[in-house]
Design a protein around this motif. Structure first.
Motif, PDB file in Angstrom:
ATOM      1  N   HIS A 146     -32.927   0.075-104.301  1.00  0.00           N
ATOM      2  CA  HIS A 146     -33.564  -0.191-105.602  1.00  0.00           C
ATOM      3  C   HIS A 146     -32.903   0.631-106.702  1.00  0.00           C
ATOM      4  CE1 HIS A 146     -37.764  -2.004-104.506  1.00  0.00           C
ATOM      5  NE2 HIS A 146     -36.810  -2.895-104.558  1.00  0.00           N
ATOM      6  N   ASN A 147     -32.762   1.932-106.419  1.00  0.00           N
ATOM      7  CA  ASN A 147     -32.178   2.805-107.437  1.00  0.00           C
ATOM      8  C   ASN A 147     -30.736   2.425-107.741  1.00  0.00           C
ATOM      9  OD1 ASN A 147     -34.555   4.185-107.653  1.00  0.00           O
ATOM     10  ND2 ASN A 147     -33.932   5.915-106.379  1.00  0.00           N
ATOM     11  N   ARG A 157     -29.465  -0.499-107.582  1.00  0.00           N
ATOM     12  CA  ARG A 157     -29.509  -1.697-108.413  1.00  0.00           C
ATOM     13  C   ARG A 157     -29.681  -1.290-109.873  1.00  0.00           C
ATOM     14  NH1 ARG A 157     -32.984  -4.172-112.294  1.00  0.00           N
ATOM     15  NH2 ARG A 157     -32.893  -6.416-112.104  1.00  0.00           N
ATOM     16  N   ASP A 158     -30.592  -0.348-110.117  1.00  0.00           N
ATOM     17  CA  ASP A 158     -30.881   0.039-111.498  1.00  0.00           C
ATOM     18  C   ASP A 158     -29.810   0.922-112.116  1.00  0.00           C
ATOM     19  OD1 ASP A 158     -33.267  -1.167-112.478  1.00  0.00           O
ATOM     20  OD2 ASP A 158     -34.344  -0.149-110.863  1.00  0.00           O
ATOM     21  N   VAL A 159     -29.189   1.765-111.284  1.00  0.00           N
ATOM     22  CA  VAL A 159     -28.221   2.706-111.841  1.00  0.00           C
ATOM     23  C   VAL A 159     -26.832   2.081-111.959  1.00  0.00           C
ATOM     24  CG1 VAL A 159     -27.083   4.935-111.503  1.00  0.00           C
ATOM     25  CG2 VAL A 159     -29.505   4.690-110.973  1.00  0.00           C
ATOM     26  N   GLU A 195     -34.487   2.054 -98.522  1.00  0.00           N
ATOM     27  CA  GLU A 195     -34.984   0.948 -99.345  1.00  0.00           C
ATOM     28  C   GLU A 195     -35.007   1.330-100.821  1.00  0.00           C
ATOM     29  OE1 GLU A 195     -39.053  -1.703 -99.770  1.00  0.00           O
ATOM     30  OE2 GLU A 195     -38.943  -0.160 -98.224  1.00  0.00           O
ATOM     31  N   MET A 196     -35.487   2.536-101.084  1.00  0.00           N
ATOM     32  CA  MET A 196     -35.517   2.972-102.478  1.00  0.00           C
ATOM     33  C   MET A 196     -34.132   3.306-103.002  1.00  0.00           C
ATOM     34  SD  MET A 196     -38.836   4.984-103.733  1.00  0.00           S
ATOM     35  CE  MET A 196     -38.046   4.980-105.334  1.00  0.00           C
ATOM     36  N   ILE A 250     -34.060   5.898-115.361  1.00  0.00           N
ATOM     37  CA  ILE A 250     -33.194   4.754-115.641  1.00  0.00           C
ATOM     38  C   ILE A 250     -33.917   3.448-115.311  1.00  0.00           C
ATOM     39  CG2 ILE A 250     -31.059   3.587-114.946  1.00  0.00           C
ATOM     40  CD1 ILE A 250     -29.848   6.379-114.507  1.00  0.00           C
ATOM     41  N   ALA A 251     -34.646   3.447-114.196  1.00  0.00           N
ATOM     42  CA  ALA A 251     -35.354   2.226-113.792  1.00  0.00           C
ATOM     43  C   ALA A 251     -36.412   1.839-114.825  1.00  0.00           C
ATOM     44  CB  ALA A 251     -35.997   2.418-112.414  1.00  0.00           C
ATOM     45  N   TYR A 285     -38.419  -8.778-110.194  1.00  0.00           N
ATOM     46  CA  TYR A 285     -37.914  -7.465-109.799  1.00  0.00           C
ATOM     47  C   TYR A 285     -38.850  -6.346-110.246  1.00  0.00           C
ATOM     48  CZ  TYR A 285     -35.039  -3.393-109.104  1.00  0.00           C
ATOM     49  OH  TYR A 285     -34.596  -2.158-108.695  1.00  0.00           O
ATOM     50  N   GLU A 330     -33.253   8.814-111.485  1.00  0.00           N
ATOM     51  CA  GLU A 330     -33.205   7.427-111.047  1.00  0.00           C
ATOM     52  C   GLU A 330     -34.403   6.638-111.573  1.00  0.00           C
ATOM     53  OE1 GLU A 330     -32.622  10.065-109.251  1.00  0.00           O
ATOM     54  OE2 GLU A 330     -30.640   9.826-108.366  1.00  0.00           O
ATOM     55  N   GLU A 331     -35.584   7.282-111.581  1.00  0.00           N
ATOM     56  CA  GLU A 331     -36.788   6.615-112.085  1.00  0.00           C
ATOM     57  C   GLU A 331     -36.714   6.440-113.598  1.00  0.00           C
ATOM     58  OE1 GLU A 331     -38.988   5.135-110.450  1.00  0.00           O
ATOM     59  OE2 GLU A 331     -38.212   5.813-108.529  1.00  0.00           O
ATOM     60  N   ARG A 372     -26.437  -2.943-113.518  1.00  0.00           N
ATOM     61  CA  ARG A 372     -27.108  -3.566-114.653  1.00  0.00           C
ATOM     62  C   ARG A 372     -26.181  -4.487-115.444  1.00  0.00           C
ATOM     63  NH1 ARG A 372     -32.085  -4.465-116.404  1.00  0.00           N
ATOM     64  NH2 ARG A 372     -31.533  -3.885-118.505  1.00  0.00           N
ATOM     65  N   ASP A 395     -35.711   7.211 -99.328  1.00  0.00           N
ATOM     66  CA  ASP A 395     -35.276   6.470 -98.139  1.00  0.00           C
ATOM     67  C   ASP A 395     -34.327   5.339 -98.535  1.00  0.00           C
ATOM     68  OD1 ASP A 395     -36.775   4.368 -99.092  1.00  0.00           O
ATOM     69  OD2 ASP A 395     -38.479   4.739 -97.760  1.00  0.00           O
ATOM     70  N   LEU A 405     -26.573   8.816-105.584  1.00  0.00           N
ATOM     71  CA  LEU A 405     -27.872   9.009-106.223  1.00  0.00           C
ATOM     72  C   LEU A 405     -28.855   9.607-105.219  1.00  0.00           C
ATOM     73  CD1 LEU A 405     -29.492   6.518-104.801  1.00  0.00           C
ATOM     74  CD2 LEU A 405     -28.573   5.202-106.691  1.00  0.00           C
ATOM     75  N   HIS A 406     -30.014  10.005-105.724  1.00  0.00           N
ATOM     76  CA  HIS A 406     -31.057  10.541-104.848  1.00  0.00           C
ATOM     77  C   HIS A 406     -32.139   9.502-104.615  1.00  0.00           C
ATOM     78  CE1 HIS A 406     -29.324  14.363-106.413  1.00  0.00           C
ATOM     79  NE2 HIS A 406     -29.557  14.759-105.172  1.00  0.00           N
ATOM     80  N   ARG A 439     -46.246   3.310-101.944  1.00  0.00           N
ATOM     81  CA  ARG A 439     -45.739   4.618-101.507  1.00  0.00           C
ATOM     82  C   ARG A 439     -46.609   5.766-102.004  1.00  0.00           C
ATOM     83  NH1 ARG A 439     -40.238   4.908-100.073  1.00  0.00           N
ATOM     84  NH2 ARG A 439     -39.277   2.861 -99.961  1.00  0.00           N
ATOM     85  N   ARG A 497     -40.625  -3.640-107.615  1.00  0.00           N
ATOM     86  CA  ARG A 497     -40.488  -2.200-107.761  1.00  0.00           C
ATOM     87  C   ARG A 497     -41.850  -1.504-107.939  1.00  0.00           C
ATOM     88  NH1 ARG A 497     -35.883   1.148-108.729  1.00  0.00           N
ATOM     89  NH2 ARG A 497     -36.841   3.145-109.059  1.00  0.00           N
ATOM     90  N   ASP A 531     -43.916  -1.658-104.737  1.00  0.00           N
ATOM     91  CA  ASP A 531     -43.397  -0.730-103.737  1.00  0.00           C
ATOM     92  C   ASP A 531     -43.839   0.707-104.030  1.00  0.00           C
ATOM     93  OD1 ASP A 531     -41.545  -0.154-101.504  1.00  0.00           O
ATOM     94  OD2 ASP A 531     -40.419   0.932-103.043  1.00  0.00           O
ATOM     95  N   ASN A 577     -34.737   0.485-117.893  1.00  0.00           N
ATOM     96  CA  ASN A 577     -34.268  -0.879-117.644  1.00  0.00           C
ATOM     97  C   ASN A 577     -35.394  -1.883-117.802  1.00  0.00           C
ATOM     98  OD1 ASN A 577     -31.654  -0.145-117.088  1.00  0.00           O
ATOM     99  ND2 ASN A 577     -31.908  -0.147-114.866  1.00  0.00           N
TER     100      ASN A 577
END
Lengths: 259, 94
Positions: free
Chosen positions: B36-37, B39-41, B32-33, A46-47, A143, A43-44, B44, B30, B26-27, A154, A147, A150, A50
């Motif tokens: 976020h994830n 949105r990105d996955v 909130e994340m 891909i972020a 955005y 997931e990270e 787009r 929590d 997805l993984h 964390r 991100r 955040d 992006n």
């Protein structure tokens, strides 16, 4: 493109400014792209990719406008792939190596906080083309900041290990933040013509956002000591050549190659 | 690392007022994340206007092997389908 005349401002100063905006986005975008396939979680990964793509998109706009303004027929691609290190105008912060994931995120956050203030100020630029690019880019960067902010919180307020890494990243990168707020003659020209903000004017807001975030992340804001600088006028660190070697290889080895 | 994060199911509402639709999982550490994830996955390419995420473990599913007892009995009861009404022309497509 539009045929409106460029405002009466020193053309060299305007060109310089457009290169600075474009090169910051290009070099940071390239650095982020180095993570592709290597980030700690899918997931990270891909972020980050992006974010890199957003920045490369912005590069095309800034460098495209720079080439148009210069009037010598250079395109955004020409400027990105056929200039040498001393002709690049990005700040040193964005060429810092990725380090670990925490360092990449800290660099991103420190840059994003400046980038968003800058773009918001540019939305009221006297030149509509600059204002239009800023308008579009500001949404993306809002955005990015959401991100990175955040994640800095964390990881700073995370485990002992993540806290240590974020603290080291912060201390290491801090001396590279000052350059964002040091103006020169070109900046003064632009500010006087109402085209862009004086770099110094963005410092207070940046200090606010960064200070709040670091407090929440339980990280101590370093004191403003000696600040590294040079990128804005083409004096780069030893990393720049390696970045360009990778980024420009194809166009240098096979001039004009397309697909 | 991602194997330590819980799994989330992602639901996206498209542009045209449709219901949220399951698009994948997805993984994330929590909620909130996870947003976020997601949105990105998954968004787009302008796929949606709203995102829901829910922990996969919070979903209770029917058991596939009970498919017969659950669904077959409705096959033979045509009167459950409202196909015996005359719909006036003016109503148009329903």
């Amino acid at each position: 493109m539009s045929s409106a005349p460029f405002p009466t401002v020193d053309q060299a100063a305007l060109f310089e400014f457009l290169l600075r905006m474009g090169d910051n986005a290009l070099i940071l975008g390239h650095r982020l792209s180095e993570w592709c396939g290597h980030a700690p979680a899918l997931e990270e990964d891909i972020a980050l990719a992006n974010t890199a793509l957003d920045l490369i998109g912005q590069t095309q706009l800034w460098l495209g406008l720079a080439g148009e303004m210069e009037g010598k027929g250079r395109t955004a691609d020409n400027l990105a792939y056929l200039r040498d290190a001393t002709e690049f105008r990005n700040v040193l912060l964005v060429e810092r190596p990725n380090g670990d994931f925490g360092k990449t995120l800290m660099r991103q956050f420190l840059f994003d906080a400046w980038h968003l203030s800058m773009l918001q100020a540019l939305r009221s630029s006297a030149d509509k083309r600059i204002a239009d690019i800023a308008e579009k880019a500001a949404k993306e960067v809002a955005y990015h900041l959401d991100r990175s902010r955040d994640l800095v919180i964390r990881l700073g307020d995370g485990t002992a290990e993540s806290h240590r890494r974020m603290r080291e990243a912060l201390d290491d990168l801090w001396p590279y933040t000052g350059e964002l707020f040091i103006g020169d003659a070109a900046d003064e020209e632009l500010a006087a013509a109402g085209l862009g903000p004086a770099p110094e004017s963005l410092k207070a807001e940046w200090d606010g956002v960064v200070g709040e975030t670091l407090t929440e992340a339980t990280l101590k804001k370093p004191a403003d000591g000696y600040m590294q600088r040079g990128g804005k006028r083409g004096v780069h660190t030893e990393h720049m050549g390696f970045i360009l070697a990778e980024m420009q290889f194809l166009q240098r080895a096979y001039p004009g190659a397309t697909w | 690392m991602s194997s330590e994060w819980p799994l989330w199911e992602v639901f996206i509402r498209g542009q045209h007022g449709l219901n949220h639709r399951h698009v994948g999982s997805l993984h994330a550490p929590d909620a909130e994340m996870a947003i976020h994830n997601a949105r990105d996955v998954y968004t787009r390419r302008n796929e949606g206007v709203s995102i829901w995420v829910v922990r996969s473990t919070d979903i209770t599913a029917s058991v596939p092997s009970e498919k017969g007892p659950l669904f077959d009995p409705s096959n033979s009861k045509v009167y459950r389908h409202p196909t015996f009404f005359d719909v006036p022309e003016e109503v148009g497509h329903m």
